[in-house]
Design a protein around this motif. Structure first.
Motif, PDB file in Angstrom:
ATOM      1  N   GLY A 181     -14.012 -16.743  37.339  1.00 37.22           N
ATOM      2  CA  GLY A 181     -14.726 -17.474  38.382  1.00 37.22           C
ATOM      3  C   GLY A 181     -15.758 -18.437  37.866  1.00 37.22           C
ATOM      4  O   GLY A 181     -16.410 -19.124  38.657  1.00 37.22           O
ATOM      5  N   ASN A 182     -15.904 -18.553  36.553  1.00 33.04           N
ATOM      6  CA  ASN A 182     -16.878 -19.463  35.957  1.00 33.04           C
ATOM      7  C   ASN A 182     -16.155 -20.536  35.156  1.00 33.04           C
ATOM      8  O   ASN A 182     -15.208 -20.249  34.422  1.00 33.04           O
ATOM      9  N   ALA A 183     -16.602 -21.765  35.312  1.00 29.84           N
ATOM     10  CA  ALA A 183     -15.964 -22.879  34.619  1.00 29.84           C
ATOM     11  C   ALA A 183     -16.192 -22.780  33.110  1.00 29.84           C
ATOM     12  O   ALA A 183     -17.275 -22.397  32.656  1.00 29.84           O
ATOM     13  N   ASP A 184     -15.156 -23.146  32.361  1.00 23.33           N
ATOM     14  CA  ASP A 184     -15.209 -23.105  30.903  1.00 23.33           C
ATOM     15  C   ASP A 184     -14.986 -24.502  30.331  1.00 23.33           C
ATOM     16  O   ASP A 184     -14.498 -25.402  31.019  1.00 23.33           O
ATOM     17  N   VAL A 185     -15.344 -24.670  29.050  1.00 24.69           N
ATOM     18  CA  VAL A 185     -15.131 -25.926  28.338  1.00 24.69           C
ATOM     19  C   VAL A 185     -14.322 -25.630  27.071  1.00 24.69           C
ATOM     20  O   VAL A 185     -14.605 -24.666  26.346  1.00 24.69           O
ATOM     21  N   PHE A 186     -13.304 -26.474  26.832  1.00 23.49           N
ATOM     22  CA  PHE A 186     -12.526 -26.394  25.599  1.00 23.49           C
ATOM     23  C   PHE A 186     -13.064 -27.425  24.605  1.00 23.49           C
ATOM     24  O   PHE A 186     -13.485 -28.521  25.004  1.00 23.49           O
TER      25      PHE A 186
ATOM     26  N   TYR B 298     -15.367 -22.269  25.149  1.00 23.34           N
ATOM     27  CA  TYR B 298     -16.772 -22.022  25.425  1.00 23.34           C
ATOM     28  C   TYR B 298     -16.883 -21.577  26.889  1.00 23.34           C
ATOM     29  O   TYR B 298     -16.907 -22.410  27.806  1.00 23.34           O
ATOM     30  N   PRO B 299     -16.912 -20.279  27.131  1.00 23.45           N
ATOM     31  CA  PRO B 299     -16.945 -19.797  28.521  1.00 23.45           C
ATOM     32  C   PRO B 299     -18.297 -20.066  29.178  1.00 23.45           C
ATOM     33  O   PRO B 299     -19.355 -19.806  28.581  1.00 23.45           O
ATOM     34  N   GLY B 300     -18.268 -20.570  30.388  1.00 23.80           N
ATOM     35  CA  GLY B 300     -19.499 -20.723  31.154  1.00 23.80           C
ATOM     36  C   GLY B 300     -19.940 -19.399  31.739  1.00 23.80           C
ATOM     37  O   GLY B 300     -19.125 -18.495  31.985  1.00 23.80           O
TER      38      GLY B 300
ATOM     39  N   LEU C  90     -21.486 -18.237  27.663  1.00 19.97           N
ATOM     40  CA  LEU C  90     -21.219 -16.953  27.029  1.00 19.97           C
ATOM     41  C   LEU C  90     -20.783 -17.229  25.591  1.00 19.97           C
ATOM     42  O   LEU C  90     -20.684 -18.389  25.175  1.00 19.97           O
ATOM     43  N   ALA C  91     -20.506 -16.192  24.849  1.00 18.12           N
ATOM     44  CA  ALA C  91     -20.142 -16.384  23.434  1.00 18.12           C
ATOM     45  C   ALA C  91     -18.815 -17.120  23.305  1.00 18.12           C
ATOM     46  O   ALA C  91     -17.826 -16.777  23.963  1.00 18.12           O
TER      47      ALA C  91
END
Length: 629
Positions: free
Chosen positions: A377-382, A393-395, A402-403
């Motif tokens: 449910g949280n946006a992530d960045v590659f 890079y998990p939001g 997050l780590a």
């Protein structure tokens, strides 16, 4: 209705008749003839007096055919002709008692109007309908009506004289050979609402009556006649009728029958019209996120006439079927809503007969990237390193991280990588990459931060080819559900500046592409964060040569809204890379990031209205990545 010309007595003018009484009651009342005293009439401009009727004594007994009916009267000034026009219980007027003469002098006129009762005259009461007085050698006329209204014709500067009630002039006829029938159980009018729901157009349906029956209509508001309303239809007047009972009183006249008056039941209470803007469904159409109805304009909700507090009720539906228990303003999207149409009906009520309903619908698309690659449910960045490692890079859903973790190697073989959300409609986030041969490859996520493994290629990557020849494009943009059909789409720009939409086909691949824009060559970075302006459709942002960030508002149908291309930010030329992760801070509004030459990653948090609610630098050292998406 009766019409009589003021000079000749021929039909010319309509006046409503009062309901007549039965013969026995009328005869009893008329035996006691009385006088009516009136004011003296006004004078014409040349000094000639306008005659006013100062007394009337009607026939004193019930008359038989062949007998003479006489009405004695007094005028305040001379006249040459006086006619007393009567209506019988059938409702027809035209039976007259008449006086003519050439009076001398200028004082009051006392005379008798008379007429013979004919064999064809109906038995029953004869009601004095009007009196016609001709004077000035027949060139001027005073007409006095049953209700006391008085008109003057042919006298400059004079339009009326003192009113008079004509009841003392009534009489009755006893004619056994001509007896009027009574309607037996006459049907009452039925009011039918012709238009629903808030601006009714009422129609009086009369039911079964004998042939040649004529109807005169008087519409009533809470029992009081409504001025200037006649005919068998009635158009609702919100400012006057709201909350009232509307009925109609009908005078029915049938040849050979006594006139009868019938009244409908009341219709109402008439609604108070409620005015409200149209609505749209706002929020994030993704599992676990909330949707809610929102007005499309700032116009207030009003009720006419004003009064009471607005009460809102809600019904949510999936593909037209009511969702059990979904009766509040906010609806939390369920996983089973994906690729279905959600709709909401909002009823706004100010009490009984004062309500309106607004509705809107929205397709829940395939999983957008805001749900995250691991579907938490949280946006992530590659991010891709120079060595070809793909990092996730998990939001944390609060605008931070997050780590990070390594999720793939060998990704430097691709010249374009992008995150479309769920492209194969499996519900899990995916990645799309283009290789040097122009092939477009889909890497299906497993929803747990890794990859589906049916087609393992030996180097930690699994792919499915979904296109070829994509090397003709210099930019490929994941556009989310750009055409509103529930599936995620791609936008691609040719080197000549054409923007082409490739709609997802509800699986793996595309529907036929089409060009949706031209002249995009001057825009060096193009992204599609989602619904930037809050109208429910996905939008596109692009940076121009001056460093302005421009909004190209989508129309929700695979194109752009008119007049699009408005600048919503300046000074973006200082960013080495511009991108988006969708809704990074989980507020339901898409966000945009920029990486400057120093490697700082700054997140610009969208406000859902084509602007920003703030910005924060949330990362450093991002300048060494060869791709951030």
């Amino acid at each position: 209705m009766v019409t009589v010309d003021p000079r000749s007595g021929a039909p010319s003018r309509a006046r409503r008749l009062s309901a007549v009484v039965r013969s026995a009651l009328t005869a009893a009342l008329l035996l006691a003839a009385s006088l009516v005293a009136l004011a003296v009439g006004p004078a014409a401009a040349d000094g000639t007096a306008v005659p006013a009727l100062t007394s009337v004594v009607g026939p004193g007994a019930s008359l038989k055919p062949g007998e003479i009916a006489q009405t004695r009267f007094t005028l305040s000034a001379p006249a040459q002709r006086v006619r007393f026009v009567y209506a019988n219980e059938e409702g027809n007027a035209g039976y007259s008692l008449e006086w003519t003469g050439t009076p001398t002098g200028s004082g009051p006129l006392e005379a008798v109007a008379s007429g013979t009762v004919q064999a064809h005259h109906w038995s029953g009461a004869y009601t004095l309908h009007s009196v016609i007085i001709e004077f000035r050698d027949g060139q001027a006329t005073v007409w006095i009506y049953r209700n006391g209204e008085t008109d003057v014709f042919g006298v400059p500067g004079v339009t009326e004289v003192a009113p008079i009630a004509l009841e003392p002039g009534d009489y009755s006829v006893d004619n056994p050979d001509r007896i009027l029938a009574d309607h037996v159980s006459p049907p009452t009018p039925t009011l039918v609402n012709q238009y629903e729901p808030h601006f009714p157009y009422l129609k009086a349906e009369m039911g079964a009556w004998p042939p040649y029956t004529l109807f005169n209509y008087t519409w009533l508001r809470d029992g009081v006649p409504i001025e200037s309303r006649s005919g068998n239809t009635y158009a609702f007047e919100p400012s006057r009728d709201a909350g009232a009972m509307i009925s109609v009183q009908v005078t029915a006249r049938t040849p050979g029958y006594r006139e009868v008056v019938v009244t409908s039941a009341g219709f109402g209470p008439m609604p108070r019209p409620v005015s409200a803007p149209q609505i749209r469904i706002a929020g994030t159409p993704a599992a676990g996120k909330d949707l809610y109805p929102d007005f499309t304009s700032p116009e207030p909700v009003t009720v006419t006439p004003a009064g009471g507090e607005a009460v809102y009720s809600y019904i949510w539906k999936r593909d037209g079927v009511v969702v059990p228990g979904a009766t509040t303003a906010r609806y939390t999207v369920a996983p089973e809503d994906r690729l279905h149409t959600l709709s909401v009906e909002v009823t706004i009520s100010f009490g009984p007969s004062a309500a309106t309903t607004r509705s809107a619908q929205r397709v829940v698309p395939a999983v957008h990237r805001s749900q995250g690659f691991d579907l938490d449910g949280n946006a992530d960045v590659f991010a891709r390193t120079a060595a070809g490692e793909l990092m996730l890079y998990p939001g944390d859903g609060r605008g931070g991280w997050l780590a990070p973790r390594l999720i793939g190697t060998g990704w430097n073989a691709f010249d374009a990588v992008l995150a479309p959300g769920s492209f194969d409609n499996s519900g899990s986030g995916d990645v799309i990459a283009r290789d040097a041969a122009g092939r477009l490859l889909l890497y299906a996520g497993n929803g747990r931060g890794g990859w589906e493994m049916p087609y393992f290629n030996g180097d930690g990557r699994v792919n499915t080819q979904i296109g070829q020849g994509w090397d003709i494009f210099d930019s490929i943009v994941p556009a989310g559900d750009f055409n509103g059909d529930g599936t995620n789409d791609l936008l691609a720009r040719t080197r000549s500046g054409d923007l082409v939409l490739y709609p997802g086909d509800d699986g793996v691949g595309f529907l036929p592409p089409r060009t949706v824009g031209w002249g995009w060559r001057g825009l060096d970075q193009i992204i599609a964060p989602g619904d930037v302006n809050g109208d429910g459709a996905n939008d596109v942002l692009a940076r121009d040569a001056s460093g302005a960030l421009r909004l190209y508002a989508g129309d929700g149908k695979g194109g752009f809204a008119p007049g699009t291309g408005t600048a919503i930010g300046w000074g973006w030329s200082g960013m080495k890379r511009i991108g988006t992760a969708g809704d990074f801070d989980s507020d339901g509004k898409p966000d945009v990031f920029g990486i400057d030459d120093a490697g700082r990653l700054t997140m610009y948090f969208g406000n859902g209205a084509s602007g920003w609610k703030g910005a924060a630098t949330i990362g450093w050292g991002w300048g060494g990545f060869t791709a951030v998406f």
